[in-house]
Design an enzyme around this catalytic site. Structure first.
Site, PDB file in Angstrom:
ATOM      1  N   ASP A 180      -4.408   4.437   7.136  1.00 39.29           N
ATOM      2  CA  ASP A 180      -4.083   4.470   5.782  1.00 39.29           C
ATOM      3  C   ASP A 180      -2.798   5.541   5.938  1.00 39.29           C
ATOM      4  OD1 ASP A 180      -3.727   4.594   3.272  1.00 39.29           O
ATOM      5  OD2 ASP A 180      -5.415   5.870   2.693  1.00 39.29           O
ATOM      6  N   MET A 181      -1.777   4.919   5.617  1.00 33.58           N
ATOM      7  CA  MET A 181      -0.547   5.883   5.462  1.00 33.58           C
ATOM      8  C   MET A 181      -0.782   7.056   4.389  1.00 33.58           C
ATOM      9  SD  MET A 181       0.747   3.898   7.743  1.00 33.58           S
ATOM     10  CE  MET A 181       2.215   4.921   7.984  1.00 33.58           C
ATOM     11  N   ARG A 218      -0.925  11.830  -9.420  1.00 31.33           N
ATOM     12  CA  ARG A 218      -0.763  10.479 -10.300  1.00 31.33           C
ATOM     13  C   ARG A 218      -1.445  10.518 -11.418  1.00 31.33           C
ATOM     14  NH1 ARG A 218      -1.402   5.203  -6.894  1.00 31.33           N
ATOM     15  NH2 ARG A 218      -2.917   4.981  -8.162  1.00 31.33           N
ATOM     16  N   ASP A 233      -0.173  -0.476   2.450  1.00 32.09           N
ATOM     17  CA  ASP A 233      -0.045   0.885   3.248  1.00 32.09           C
ATOM     18  C   ASP A 233      -1.290   1.004   3.987  1.00 32.09           C
ATOM     19  OD1 ASP A 233      -1.400   1.601   1.159  1.00 32.09           O
ATOM     20  OD2 ASP A 233      -0.890   3.691   1.385  1.00 32.09           O
ATOM     21  N   GLU A 234      -2.294  -0.189   3.969  1.00 31.95           N
ATOM     22  CA  GLU A 234      -3.591   0.243   4.599  1.00 31.95           C
ATOM     23  C   GLU A 234      -3.981  -1.003   5.497  1.00 31.95           C
ATOM     24  OE1 GLU A 234      -6.455   2.642   1.550  1.00 31.95           O
ATOM     25  OE2 GLU A 234      -6.663   0.564   2.063  1.00 31.95           O
TER      26      GLU A 234
END
Length: 708
Positions: free
Chosen positions: A11-12, A59, A114-115
């Site tokens: 995971d980034m 977020r 991104d995963e």
DNA sequence: CATGGTCAAATG
DNA sequence: CATTTGAC
């Protein structure tokens, strides 16, 4: 066994932020958030880096709120294109990461931009087999272990590796994960975290335990103590309504509490499938495989028009359909080049007032923005127009899917596989057509694959010939069109040719023929390959048919209400073919004939029966072919063997060995290939309105080049 | 107007 | 096929 796999979730870390930071050197290390649509209250935050998180930015905040919490925050703006946030920058970055990950294993499932999940069981086993399995603390510099210290874990697994095989494998998986993450950083400059466990759910869960730039190993026996303090909603799949229902009905908050319920008890509350899934997950058991997939299954673009922003007039709707269509067409074209595939279905999504979203889909055979827009508009008109002719569209989306590998394939196996897939797909398109035909919406409602209506509702045998040969239950030596057949035939011929040679031949067949055709007609260059001869003689009559039909724009394709391709009659089977499908259709005959490999080069299975004979063009080509090669496949392989006996030179363009006598042709092939691509591109960028769609593939190329 | 836009998978 | 759900 639930502990026999080693699964890694990569995971980034705050990926969008990293992308921005790497693009702007002076932003490194400073608090930063990525915002989109920054005009209203500073824009919506979609990613926050760790310095900014430290200051309480999250977020779901607007840019303005973030600035209040953290005055020196940098707000990187997502570029806006066509009135929408353009995230292509991050998509490209994500692809770079994925490209690094696949070098470790093909058992990779991209879960998002991104995963990715990696099943590294084989890598672990291989290292053990090879004895490459010494585990030291230095190999796990950024690794944590649930339930113990990293040092303790290493000591334990190295001392008890025979009794504790699975933890040893997990530790080795951790070593590999460190290597993967190091490589990702080295190649792309992006940091990431990882979870290492025996299944996807656990790997995912544990990956989030230590971030950023860290990885976490979860020994199976540590599951209970992990679950004891993990809120149920943190588990993948339980973050929504289902999770709420579980908490409410079972009266639990933490994942571990679920184990208090027997499978029977759960079965009384939830449906069978959910119950057994939950029962297993609660015990750390998850058998979901890592589905090897690098590319997405659909490409879509959508936008909300909430409240007052709702679209009320047709012009507005058309405008936005245009923006969305431009977006997906651009991405689809890129996708076609990168992944050798084409989408065959498009979905129009829409929401009105406060109603739930709806969607309508129809078959698509060309990436034509104009047609996508006009078809979309027809659907919106049909389903969304109010009695007074106005609209209130609050959501609009286009999504393309049902991808199939591009015919311009790379190997003979994919060539045959495509024939199979295409045929199967037609079968489903057929069903769609039945629905959409009456409504005049679909692209292909006049295609040959639409079944003609029959009173007794039995299957039209004429349609059947287009897929009878690929029915898995009735595969025979003579009629199957699948990979296994192609390979078995190759074995039968006992050829020792490489895949590359075959690929070269197929590509040659696809790319070089226009030039070779001309030369062939001039009776020069006697050394063309089999495919070239085959094509230029066999398909010449079809080319002529096509040319003579090129003025059909003014004749039979002028129906204002009907948005469809113009059609051509195939000279082999006399079927009426939509011009944009003609190439596929010819390929079908081609492959069928190739697979048959019989003395009589009959193109159409129908002709073998007592049906009436096809018209003259067929006879002409049939005769010519008989003269040249009675057994196409034999000739093909023979041809290659001859070539291989000669001395060869390495092509500078593709670095493959090419026989000297073929060098000129080979160079031409590269030239032709480039041309071919350009032409394909032109076709797509052309804003064609009610114009004959030029045939794709080799015929398109032929026509373009011969009429120039 | 006010997280928004993309995805995949399950389900009827 | 269309809808719903869930996740990033």
């Amino acid at each position: 066994m639930c502990t026999n796999r080693i699964i890694v979730l990569i995971d980034m870390d705050c990926f969008y932020c990293q992308v921005e930071e790497n693009l702007n050197a002076n932003w490194k290390g400073k608090p930063l958030a990525v915002v989109q649509y920054n005009q209203w209250r500073g824009g919506g935050i979609i990613a926050v880096n760790y310095p900014a998180r430290d200051q309480g930015v999250t977020r779901h905040m607007r840019g303005d709120e973030a600035r209040k919490k953290c005055p020196d925050i940098i707000l990187a703006k997502v570029p806006q294109v066509r009135g929408k946030a353009d995230i292509s920058k991050y998509r490209d970055a994500g692809k770079k990461v994925a490209d690094v990950l696949v070098t470790f294993t093909q058992q990779l499932e991209r879960a998002s931009v991104d995963e990715a999940y990696l099943d590294i069981t084989n890598i672990v086993d291989k290292r053990i087999q090879e004895g490459n399995d010494i585990i030291t603390r230095a190999q796990l510099p950024n690794t944590l272990v649930v339930g113990s210290t990293t040092e303790g874990f290493i000591e334990n697994v190295t001392q008890n590796r025979t009794f504790d095989e699975y933890n040893f494998k997990l530790a080795l998986g951790g070593v590999i994960a460190e290597e993967i993450r190091r490589k990702v950083l080295e190649v792309t400059g992006y940091k990431c975290s990882a979870g290492i466990a025996h299944n996807k759910i656990l790997a995912k869960l544990v990956c989030g335990l230590h971030k950023p730039n860290k990885q976490t190993i979860l020994p199976q026996e540590a599951v209970p103590q992990l679950y004891a303090e993990i809120p149920l909603k943190k588990v993948q799949g339980l973050g929504g309504k289902f999770g709420n229902k579980i908490m409410q009905r079972l009266g639990v908050k933490f994942m571990g509490e679920v184990t208090k319920f027997s499978q029977n008890e759960l079965g009384k509350i939830f449906d069978e499938k959910s119950a057994s899934w939950l029962y297993n997950i609660a015990r750390g058991i998850d058998n979901e495989p890592v589905n090897a997939r690098l590319v997405s299954k659909s490409i879509g673009s959508c936008k909300q028009f909430a409240g007052r922003a709702a679209l009320c007039e047709k012009q507005e709707i058309e405008h936005w359909l245009n923006e969305l269509a431009e977006d997906i067409c651009e991405r689809l074209t890129k996708d076609m080049k990168e992944n050798n595939r084409k989408a065959h279905q498009i979905v129009v999504n829409f929401g009105q007032d406060d109603e739930v979203h709806s969607s309508k889909s129809y078959p698509m055979n060309s990436y034509d923005k104009g047609r996508i827009v006009s078809n979309g508009l027809k659907i919106i008109e049909k389903y969304c127009a109010k009695s007074d002719g106005t609209y209130r569209i609050t959501f609009l989306g286009l999504s393309a899917g049902n991808f199939q590998e591009f015919k311009k394939g790379n190997e003979i196996t994919s060539f045959f596989k495509n024939m199979q897939n295409n045929a199967i797909n037609r079968k489903s398109i057929e069903n769609v057509s039945a629905l959409t035909n009456a409504e005049n919406i679909a692209d292909d409602n006049d295609s040959i694959y639409s079944r003609t209506t029959e009173e007794d509702s039995s299957i039209d045998t004429d349609s059947l010939i287009f897929y009878e040969n690929i029915n898995p239950e009735s595969v025979t030596r003579d009629n199957c069109l699948n990979t296994a057949a192609a390979e078995s035939i190759m074995n039968e011929v006992n050829c020792d040719i490489s895949r590359d040679s075959i690929r070269e031949e197929i590509n040659t067949y696809e790319g070089i023929s226009p030039m070779q055709t001309d030369e062939f007609e001039n009776n020069e260059k006697p050394q063309e390959s089999f495919f070239i001869k085959y094509f230029s003689t066999h398909f010449k009559s079809d080319l002529d048919t096509l040319k003579s039909n090129s003025d059909c724009e003014d004749t039979n394709c002028n129906d204002k209400s009907l948005d469809s391709d113009c059609s051509i009659q195939c000279s082999y089977c006399e079927k009426t073919i939509v011009s944009s499908e003609y190439q596929t259709h010819l390929d079908y005959h081609f492959a069928l004939n190739l697979v048959k490999n019989e003395s009589e080069p009959i193109m159409n299975p129908r002709a073998q029966s007592s049906r009436k004979k096809p018209v003259s063009p067929k006879k002409v080509s049939k005769k010519k072919v008989k003269d040249q090669s009675q057994k196409p496949l034999d000739a093909f392989f023979k041809n290659i063997r001859v070539i291989q006996d000669e001395s060869s030179e390495v092509c500078k363009e593709c670095h493959k060995a090419v026989p000297i006598s073929e060098l000129d042709i080979h160079k031409d092939y590269h030239l032709a290939k480039k041309l071919h691509f350009e032409i394909n591109e032109k076709q797509q960028s052309k804003g064609v309105k009610r114009k004959l769609h030029e045939p794709k593939g080799i015929l398109g190329f032929l026509q373009s080049s011969t009429t120039l």
